[in-house]
Design an enzyme around this catalytic site. Sequence first.
Site, mmCIF file in Angstrom:
data_model
loop_
_atom_site.group_PDB
_atom_site.id
_atom_site.type_symbol
_atom_site.label_atom_id
_atom_site.label_comp_id
_atom_site.label_asym_id
_atom_site.label_seq_id
_atom_site.Cartn_x
_atom_site.Cartn_y
_atom_site.Cartn_z
ATOM 1 N N ALA A 1 50.980 47.967 39.635
ATOM 2 C CA ALA A 1 50.127 48.864 38.745
ATOM 3 C C ALA A 1 49.587 50.130 39.385
ATOM 4 O O ALA A 1 49.441 51.193 39.225
ATOM 5 C CB ALA A 1 49.269 48.186 37.730
ATOM 6 N N VAL B 1 52.923 46.369 33.898
ATOM 7 C CA VAL B 1 53.691 45.584 32.985
ATOM 8 C C VAL B 1 52.955 45.410 31.844
ATOM 9 O O VAL B 1 52.084 45.195 31.725
ATOM 10 C CB VAL B 1 53.549 44.028 33.658
ATOM 11 C CG1 VAL B 1 54.481 43.124 32.798
ATOM 12 C CG2 VAL B 1 54.216 44.101 35.055
ATOM 13 N N TRP C 1 33.992 37.768 43.648
ATOM 14 C CA TRP C 1 35.272 38.118 43.394
ATOM 15 C C TRP C 1 36.387 37.353 43.819
ATOM 16 O O TRP C 1 37.487 37.579 44.426
ATOM 17 C CB TRP C 1 35.548 39.751 43.906
ATOM 18 C CG TRP C 1 34.439 40.609 43.538
ATOM 19 C CD1 TRP C 1 34.456 41.534 42.233
ATOM 20 C CD2 TRP C 1 33.323 41.108 44.206
ATOM 21 N NE1 TRP C 1 33.384 42.287 42.219
ATOM 22 C CE2 TRP C 1 32.372 42.021 43.264
ATOM 23 C CE3 TRP C 1 32.699 40.821 45.343
ATOM 24 C CZ2 TRP C 1 31.250 42.563 43.657
ATOM 25 C CZ3 TRP C 1 31.504 41.282 45.587
ATOM 26 C CH2 TRP C 1 30.732 42.327 44.806
ATOM 27 N N HIS C 2 36.043 35.939 43.673
ATOM 28 C CA HIS C 2 36.943 34.870 43.972
ATOM 29 C C HIS C 2 37.600 34.235 42.769
ATOM 30 O O HIS C 2 37.935 32.842 42.767
ATOM 31 C CB HIS C 2 36.173 33.999 44.899
ATOM 32 C CG HIS C 2 35.720 34.556 46.356
ATOM 33 N ND1 HIS C 2 35.002 33.779 47.047
ATOM 34 C CD2 HIS C 2 36.191 35.458 46.723
ATOM 35 C CE1 HIS C 2 34.690 34.510 48.067
ATOM 36 N NE2 HIS C 2 35.304 35.597 48.097
#
Length: 566
Positions: free
Chosen positions: A39, A231, A502-503
Site C-alpha cells: 500500500a 488491497v 509497536w510489537h
Amino acid sequence: MAELPSEVDVLVIGGGSAGCVMANRLSADPGRRVLLAEAGVDTPPGRVPPEILDSYPMPLFHGERYVWPGLDAVATTDAAGRPRRRAYEQGRVMGGSSSINVQSANRGLPRDYDAWAALGATGWGWDNVLPFFRKLETDLDFGGPLHGRDGPLPIRRILEADWPPFAQAAARAFDASGLPRRADQNGDFADGLFPTAFSNRDDARVSAAAAYLDAATRARPNLVISAETEVRALSTEGRRVTGAVLRRPDGSDRAVRARHVVLCAGALHSPTLLLRAGIGPAAHLRDCGIAVVADRPGVGANLRDHPALTIAQYLPRALRLSDDYRRASFLALRYSSGRPGGSASDMYLTAAARGGWHALGRSLGLYFLWVNQPHSVGRLRLRPSDPVGSPDIDLGLLSDPRDLDRLASGVRMLVGLAVSPHLNPNPRELFPASFSPAIKRLSAVSPRNARLTAVLARLLDGPPPLRRLMLRTLTGGAELASLCRAGDDLDDYVRGNVFGVWHASGTCRMGRVHDLEAVVDPGGRVIGLEGLTVADASIMPRLPSANTNIPVIMGAEKIAAGFGLG
C-alpha cells in the site's frame, strides 16, 4: 506504475518484513509467477529516502507519510473504566515497519520458541527455527553455530570498545544491578547488559526491502512489485481464496486471480482482511453484516504487545551525542523481575542518548522499559457501524495485574539505576516521557520545530530552577522518584502512561488443526480454507522476548521454505 497481471501463481499482500521475504524466496523459482502488492511507496535500490536510510528512526517524524493514517489503539482503561486511546504507528512503505523502526535485531530466547511448539506450533521449537535465524543474517560481529555469515540482512552492534561517553556512563550506572556485561544478546541467553544488535551496515538502515528486494531480485521476470497498491478485499469461491481486488494510485480497482494468496499485512491488517472476507468469529461477522465463509473464532483474538513505558533524563553536556553521530541506542538490560507471576528474563530495558531529532532531543537520554514476557491479552474487531474502516484495536496491555506489578517494579529499579553520578544524580531530572500528540506535533520535521526546540534546549540548559520548572510543566508535575515512594500513585502513573512498543502480534495464531482458537496450521495455511497462507507477526502464538522484526523475518523464511501451491 507497474502493470498488474490479471492472474499469478502467488499474490503476496503487504510489502513489510514478511512480504519482502516471501516475494524474494517464492520468486526464486522461475516457473512461479509472483505479485507483491504494497500500500505504501516503494524504496528501490538507489532511491531510498535519506530519512529511511538514517540510523536514527527519522521516518516516524515525517507525519503520516510512512505510516497507516488514522490507525489507533486502546492501551488500557483509566480508573473510571474509560479507554485510553492513542495513535498506533505501523509502517506503510516498502519494508513496512522495518523501514521506520529503531532497527533492533533481537531474536529472543530459545524458551520462546519451545513454548510455541508446546502450544501447538509443531516444528517451531528453538532447534527448528535456529537454521532460519542463521539463514536470514550476515552477523558482522559473531560467527559459530548460532550465527549466519551469508544471509541478506546484516546485523551488527556498537561494541563496548567503541561506545561514546553516554553508553559508557549508562553501562557503569547499570552495573549497579549486579548483572554481568555480555557481548552477544542473540547467542548468550542469560540475563545481563548487552550492546544492542541492529540491522544496519555502514551506519545506514538495512530494511527488509533493502535486504530482500535488491536489484537482482527485482530484475526477475516472474516477479512484479506493485507499490501504492492497496488491497480492497480478498476474493473467495466457496472455501477457496482465489485472489484479491487491488486499488491502484489512480483510484481504479483491479481484480487479480491467484492460485495462492499469502497475507503479510501485519498483525493488525491481516486479521482485518480476513474478517472482511468472512473469515473469523461467526457472531461478530453477522453483527457486521458480513456473510460467514469460515467460522474461525481466533481471528483478531490473542492480540499481544509488550507493555512499555518511556522515561527521559536530562543529560549533562559531556554525555550528549554530536549531530553527526546518528546511532543513539547502544545498550540493553535483560533481567528477571523476581515478582510473583514473573519468569526468567521477563523484563527488558534499553538506553538511548537522544530523545528526538532536534536540539531538545539531543539534551535528553531516553529509556524504554517493557515487560518481556507479558500475560495480558487484547483483541481486534471490525466496527459494526463501519466494517470497511479502521479496525477497533484494544491492546489490553494491563489486563493481567501481574504485568502492572512488574512494570511498576521496573520503574523503581530504573530510578535506582539511572539516578546515578555516572549519568545524572538529580532525581528531579528523570521524568516520564511519551510520544503523546503534543510531543508528536513538536517532533514533526519542520523549520519551525527546529527553531522552537532550539529555544527550549537553551532554556533547559539554563539555571536549575528554570530547568525543573520546565520539566514539571512538560510532565504534569510527575516526579518518578516521588512516585516510587508513594505506593498507589506509581500504579496510577503506570496505568496512565503504558503503551505498546509497536510489537503487535498473535491475531492469527498458529496451532493444531483441531484447535478452534488457532487460525493457521504450523505451515501458515489458514485452517479450513484453501489457497490462503498467513506469514507475518499475526501467526505468533506468544510474543518472543524480543523486538519482533527479526522473529517475523525468521518466520517468513521458515514458511517460504515449506511453501507449496497446493
